[in-house]
Scaffold this motif. Structure first.
Motif, PDB file in Angstrom:
ATOM      1  N   LEU A   1      20.290  -2.871  -3.907  1.00  0.00           N
ATOM      2  CA  LEU A   1      19.230  -3.659  -3.268  1.00  0.00           C
ATOM      3  C   LEU A   1      18.343  -2.745  -2.438  1.00  0.00           C
ATOM      4  O   LEU A   1      18.825  -2.034  -1.565  1.00  0.00           O
ATOM      5  CB  LEU A   1      19.865  -4.714  -2.346  1.00  0.00           C
ATOM      6  N   LYS A   2      17.059  -2.742  -2.725  1.00  0.00           N
ATOM      7  CA  LYS A   2      16.096  -2.017  -1.895  1.00  0.00           C
ATOM      8  C   LYS A   2      14.710  -2.609  -2.127  1.00  0.00           C
ATOM      9  O   LYS A   2      14.506  -3.353  -3.093  1.00  0.00           O
ATOM     10  CB  LYS A   2      16.118  -0.511  -2.179  1.00  0.00           C
ATOM     11  N   VAL A   3      13.784  -2.254  -1.245  1.00  0.00           N
ATOM     12  CA  VAL A   3      12.422  -2.775  -1.394  1.00  0.00           C
ATOM     13  C   VAL A   3      11.751  -2.042  -2.556  1.00  0.00           C
ATOM     14  O   VAL A   3      11.719  -0.807  -2.589  1.00  0.00           O
ATOM     15  CB  VAL A   3      11.615  -2.569  -0.093  1.00  0.00           C
ATOM     16  N   ALA A   4      11.214  -2.807  -3.512  1.00  0.00           N
ATOM     17  CA  ALA A   4      10.549  -2.198  -4.673  1.00  0.00           C
ATOM     18  C   ALA A   4       9.208  -1.592  -4.259  1.00  0.00           C
ATOM     19  O   ALA A   4       8.556  -2.085  -3.334  1.00  0.00           O
ATOM     20  CB  ALA A   4      10.307  -3.270  -5.744  1.00  0.00           C
ATOM     21  N   ASP A   5       8.787  -0.564  -4.970  1.00  0.00           N
ATOM     22  CA  ASP A   5       7.448  -0.002  -4.759  1.00  0.00           C
ATOM     23  C   ASP A   5       6.423  -1.111  -4.937  1.00  0.00           C
ATOM     24  O   ASP A   5       6.473  -1.847  -5.929  1.00  0.00           O
ATOM     25  CB  ASP A   5       7.140   1.069  -5.827  1.00  0.00           C
ATOM     26  N   GLY A   6       5.524  -1.241  -3.993  1.00  0.00           N
ATOM     27  CA  GLY A   6       4.445  -2.220  -4.123  1.00  0.00           C
ATOM     28  C   GLY A   6       4.811  -3.620  -3.683  1.00  0.00           C
ATOM     29  O   GLY A   6       3.972  -4.522  -3.749  1.00  0.00           O
ATOM     30  N   ALA A   7       6.067  -3.846  -3.248  1.00  0.00           N
ATOM     31  CA  ALA A   7       6.459  -5.209  -2.841  1.00  0.00           C
ATOM     32  C   ALA A   7       5.902  -5.540  -1.460  1.00  0.00           C
ATOM     33  O   ALA A   7       5.821  -4.665  -0.593  1.00  0.00           O
ATOM     34  CB  ALA A   7       7.976  -5.328  -2.807  1.00  0.00           C
ATOM     35  N   VAL A   8       5.513  -6.814  -1.258  1.00  0.00           N
ATOM     36  CA  VAL A   8       5.189  -7.256   0.094  1.00  0.00           C
ATOM     37  C   VAL A   8       6.514  -7.659   0.754  1.00  0.00           C
ATOM     38  O   VAL A   8       7.365  -8.279   0.119  1.00  0.00           O
ATOM     39  CB  VAL A   8       4.184  -8.437   0.122  1.00  0.00           C
ATOM     40  N   VAL A   9       6.701  -7.234   1.991  1.00  0.00           N
ATOM     41  CA  VAL A   9       7.938  -7.542   2.714  1.00  0.00           C
ATOM     42  C   VAL A   9       7.644  -8.675   3.687  1.00  0.00           C
ATOM     43  O   VAL A   9       6.696  -8.583   4.483  1.00  0.00           O
ATOM     44  CB  VAL A   9       8.463  -6.300   3.469  1.00  0.00           C
ATOM     45  N   ILE A  10       8.432  -9.739   3.586  1.00  0.00           N
ATOM     46  CA  ILE A  10       8.206 -10.913   4.438  1.00  0.00           C
ATOM     47  C   ILE A  10       9.476 -11.195   5.226  1.00  0.00           C
ATOM     48  O   ILE A  10      10.553 -11.377   4.641  1.00  0.00           O
ATOM     49  CB  ILE A  10       7.799 -12.131   3.584  1.00  0.00           C
ATOM     50  N   ASP A  11       9.355 -11.202   6.549  1.00  0.00           N
ATOM     51  CA  ASP A  11      10.501 -11.523   7.402  1.00  0.00           C
ATOM     52  C   ASP A  11      10.502 -13.025   7.639  1.00  0.00           C
ATOM     53  O   ASP A  11       9.580 -13.562   8.262  1.00  0.00           O
ATOM     54  CB  ASP A  11      10.368 -10.752   8.722  1.00  0.00           C
ATOM     55  N   SER A  12      11.535 -13.701   7.120  1.00  0.00           N
ATOM     56  CA  SER A  12      11.566 -15.165   7.196  1.00  0.00           C
ATOM     57  C   SER A  12      12.287 -15.674   8.442  1.00  0.00           C
ATOM     58  O   SER A  12      12.480 -16.877   8.585  1.00  0.00           O
ATOM     59  CB  SER A  12      12.243 -15.729   5.936  1.00  0.00           C
ATOM     60  N   THR A  13      12.667 -14.755   9.348  1.00  0.00           N
ATOM     61  CA  THR A  13      13.483 -15.154  10.500  1.00  0.00           C
ATOM     62  C   THR A  13      12.875 -16.318  11.274  1.00  0.00           C
ATOM     63  O   THR A  13      13.570 -17.264  11.624  1.00  0.00           O
ATOM     64  CB  THR A  13      13.678 -13.956  11.466  1.00  0.00           C
TER      65      THR A  13
END
Ligand code: DC
Length: 216
Positions: free
Chosen positions: A187-199
């Motif tokens: 599991l890791k952040v893919a190149d080009g992915a938008v990261v969204i913190d849903s906390t």
């Protein structure tokens, strides 16, 4: 050597993230909103875990799990715009969130042959459907060529609270460590992915953010 992935015949929104980040609910809602098919790849790893336990095969015995999977009719389909499974002629869905499956699924998901078989099945969905596919390696391994990638995260406290509210026993920190540190497709952040913190967001709020940030 890495081969260049082929262009996709349909659209794919890849949703990755750790356990209980809210990604399943977000992916299902997003698929409904877009009219795409929702594919839950975690259910496929859970179904192999269910199969191994049902046959008394230890999840740590990679060769035996692989041989069992190869010998088993494992059908992936679509009904009502969602992915479905039939394993040995049985729909395993009612059994997949039990504590025994959850405790063993990371060991099964770390077996390279299991991943190879399931990734091939996951790629077949795009031949016929636009997809919202969720998992751990969708943007990195299954469909690295899609431009539509989101990584949904949330604090460990909130994720643990979400699981206990669902009445599900899940050693999240342990599972995340196994899923993030395995050799194959961690599991890791893919190149080009938008990261969204849903906390601090509602599920609808996360869906809105994915739609907006990916221009859907
Ligand atoms: O999303 P979930 O909790 O149902 O997934 C169950 C397990 O399957 C998770 O611990 C890691 C594994 N998994 C994976 O390795 N790759 C995926 N694409 C989806 C799930």
């Amino acid at each position: 050597m890495e081969t260049t992935p082929s262009p996709l015949p349909h659209k794919v929104v890849a949703i990755d993230g750790p356990a209980a980040s809210g990604k399943s609910t977000v992916a299902r809602l997003l698929a409904r909103r877009l009219g795409y098919v929702y594919v839950n790849t975690g259910a496929m790893y859970r179904a192999v875990t269910w199969l191994a336990l049902r046959h008394g095969v230890a999840p740590s015995d990679a060769a035996a799990v692989g041989a069992l999977l190869d010998a088993t009719p494992f059908e992936c389909g679509v009904a009502a715009n969602e992915s479905t499974l039939r394993v040995e002629g049985v729909d395993p869905a009612p059994f997949l969130n039990g504590p025994e499956i959850t405790a063993n699924v990371s060991a099964i998901a770390a077996i390279p042959h299991v991943r190879e078989v399931l990734v091939a099945r996951q790629r077949e969905f795009v031949l016929r459907h636009d997809l919202v596919m969720e998992g751990r390696d969708i943007g990195t391994v299954v469909f690295p060529q899609t431009r539509l990638k989101a990584y949904i995260d949330a604090s460990e406290e909130v994720r643990a609270a979400r699981r206990s509210a669902q009445g599900i026993r899940d050693n999240l920190a342990h599972r995340d460590k196994l899923d993030s540190s395995r050799a194959t497709a961690p599991l890791k952040v893919a190149d080009g992915a938008v990261v969204i913190d849903s906390t601090f967001l509602t599920i609808e709020g996360v869906v809105d953010e994915v739609v907006q940030r990916l221009g859907l």
